[in-house]
Design a protein around this motif. Structure first.
Motif, PDB file in Angstrom:
ATOM      1  N   ILE A   1     -18.633  30.666  22.212  1.00 50.45           N
ATOM      2  CA  ILE A   1     -18.276  29.151  22.115  1.00 50.45           C
ATOM      3  C   ILE A   1     -16.839  28.934  22.329  1.00 50.45           C
ATOM      4  CG2 ILE A   1     -18.471  26.930  20.600  1.00 50.45           C
ATOM      5  CD1 ILE A   1     -20.100  28.902  18.891  1.00 50.45           C
TER       6      ILE A   1
ATOM      7  N   LYS B   1     -13.410  26.112  22.594  1.00 48.75           N
ATOM      8  CA  LYS B   1     -12.888  24.989  22.450  1.00 48.75           C
ATOM      9  C   LYS B   1     -11.654  24.914  23.158  1.00 48.75           C
ATOM     10  CE  LYS B   1     -16.013  23.120  19.839  1.00 48.75           C
ATOM     11  NZ  LYS B   1     -16.980  22.249  20.417  1.00 48.75           N
ATOM     12  N   LYS B   2     -11.201  23.956  24.007  1.00 45.88           N
ATOM     13  CA  LYS B   2      -9.991  23.816  24.518  1.00 45.88           C
ATOM     14  C   LYS B   2      -9.049  22.567  24.011  1.00 45.88           C
ATOM     15  CE  LYS B   2     -11.552  26.159  28.520  1.00 45.88           C
ATOM     16  NZ  LYS B   2     -10.668  27.325  28.867  1.00 45.88           N
TER      17      LYS B   2
ATOM     18  N   LYS C   1      -9.322  22.852  14.959  1.00 46.17           N
ATOM     19  CA  LYS C   1     -10.538  22.634  14.228  1.00 46.17           C
ATOM     20  C   LYS C   1     -11.611  23.768  14.184  1.00 46.17           C
ATOM     21  CE  LYS C   1     -11.163  17.745  14.763  1.00 46.17           C
ATOM     22  NZ  LYS C   1     -11.834  16.615  15.576  1.00 46.17           N
ATOM     23  N   MET C   2     -11.830  24.268  15.358  1.00 46.90           N
ATOM     24  CA  MET C   2     -12.710  25.405  15.344  1.00 46.90           C
ATOM     25  C   MET C   2     -11.935  26.786  14.441  1.00 46.90           C
ATOM     26  SD  MET C   2     -14.445  27.152  18.736  1.00 46.90           S
ATOM     27  CE  MET C   2     -14.945  28.859  18.409  1.00 46.90           C
TER      28      MET C   2
ATOM     29  N   GLU D   1      -6.855  27.344  23.947  1.00 46.45           N
ATOM     30  CA  GLU D   1      -8.036  27.503  23.676  1.00 46.45           C
ATOM     31  C   GLU D   1      -8.334  28.501  22.455  1.00 46.45           C
ATOM     32  OE1 GLU D   1     -10.010  29.138  27.579  1.00 46.45           O
ATOM     33  OE2 GLU D   1     -10.360  31.029  26.216  1.00 46.45           O
TER      34      GLU D   1
ATOM     35  N   GLY E   1     -11.864  30.823  21.114  1.00 44.02           N
ATOM     36  CA  GLY E   1     -13.263  31.065  21.422  1.00 44.02           C
ATOM     37  C   GLY E   1     -13.671  31.943  20.261  1.00 44.02           C
TER      38      GLY E   1
ATOM     39  N   GLU F   1      -6.283  20.130  19.472  1.00 42.02           N
ATOM     40  CA  GLU F   1      -7.167  19.580  18.459  1.00 42.02           C
ATOM     41  C   GLU F   1      -8.485  20.360  18.286  1.00 42.02           C
ATOM     42  OE1 GLU F   1      -8.467  15.115  17.057  1.00 42.02           O
ATOM     43  OE2 GLU F   1      -6.717  15.123  18.273  1.00 42.02           O
ATOM     44  N   GLU F   2      -9.117  20.317  19.161  1.00 42.16           N
ATOM     45  CA  GLU F   2     -10.392  20.884  19.175  1.00 42.16           C
ATOM     46  C   GLU F   2     -10.442  22.466  18.780  1.00 42.16           C
ATOM     47  OE1 GLU F   2     -13.424  19.554  19.333  1.00 42.16           O
ATOM     48  OE2 GLU F   2     -12.235  17.750  19.056  1.00 42.16           O
ATOM     49  N   GLY F   3      -9.228  23.276  19.370  1.00 46.62           N
ATOM     50  CA  GLY F   3      -9.014  24.682  19.105  1.00 46.62           C
ATOM     51  C   GLY F   3      -8.873  24.749  17.717  1.00 46.62           C
TER      52      GLY F   3
END
Length: 136
Positions: free
Chosen positions: A8, A10-11, A18-19, A41, A43, A14-16
């Motif tokens: 999975i 996330k780019k 959070k992950m 990124e 992953g 903010e998204e990265g």
């Protein structure tokens, strides 16, 4: 890279971020363990536990509670499991004049509240887990 297959991804910062925080939380690791900046990124491959983080530049963070300077490279990767990260690459902790790479991080089960950092040189350092809480 074969390790990233089925991951999975996330780019963006903010998204990265959070992950990355969600993964730390899920595996019982302190949320402030990876102070990231300018994430490109993040992953994670659930089947193997392989996680990677790419950021635009190296980050140096001082964990004030324990006066420990830690360097995070532009490419950080390793295998995450419950209360542990192994085969870690891209993280170094300053020890006197040296920067030994951290190869493994292990969080004790409660109630000790300790976290252990192992380097490839066989050195293990132990700190209170709250030193790596969010915002430290």
């Amino acid at each position: 890279m074969a390790e990233k297959e089925g991951g999975i991804v996330k780019k963006g910062h903010e998204e990265g971020t959070k992950m990355a925080v969600a993964l730390l939380e899920e595996f019982g690791l302190p949320l402030g363990l990876l102070p990231l900046a300018d994430v490109i990124e993040v992953g994670f491959v659930r089947s193997t536990g392989y996680m990677w983080i790419l950021q635009q530049k190296k980050v140096e963070h001082n964990f004030k509670m324990i006066s420990k300077l830690v360097s995070y490279d532009t490419n950080i990767h390793g295998y995450v499991e419950k209360k542990r990260i192994k085969k870690l690459k891209g993280v170094k902790a300053k020890e006197l004049m040296l920067w030994p790479p951290v190869s493994e991080i292990i969080v004790d089960d409660q109630p000790t509240g300790k976290i252990h950092f192992k380097s490839l040189a066989g050195i293990t350092k132990t700190f209170p887990v709250e030193a790596f809480g969010s915002g430290q």
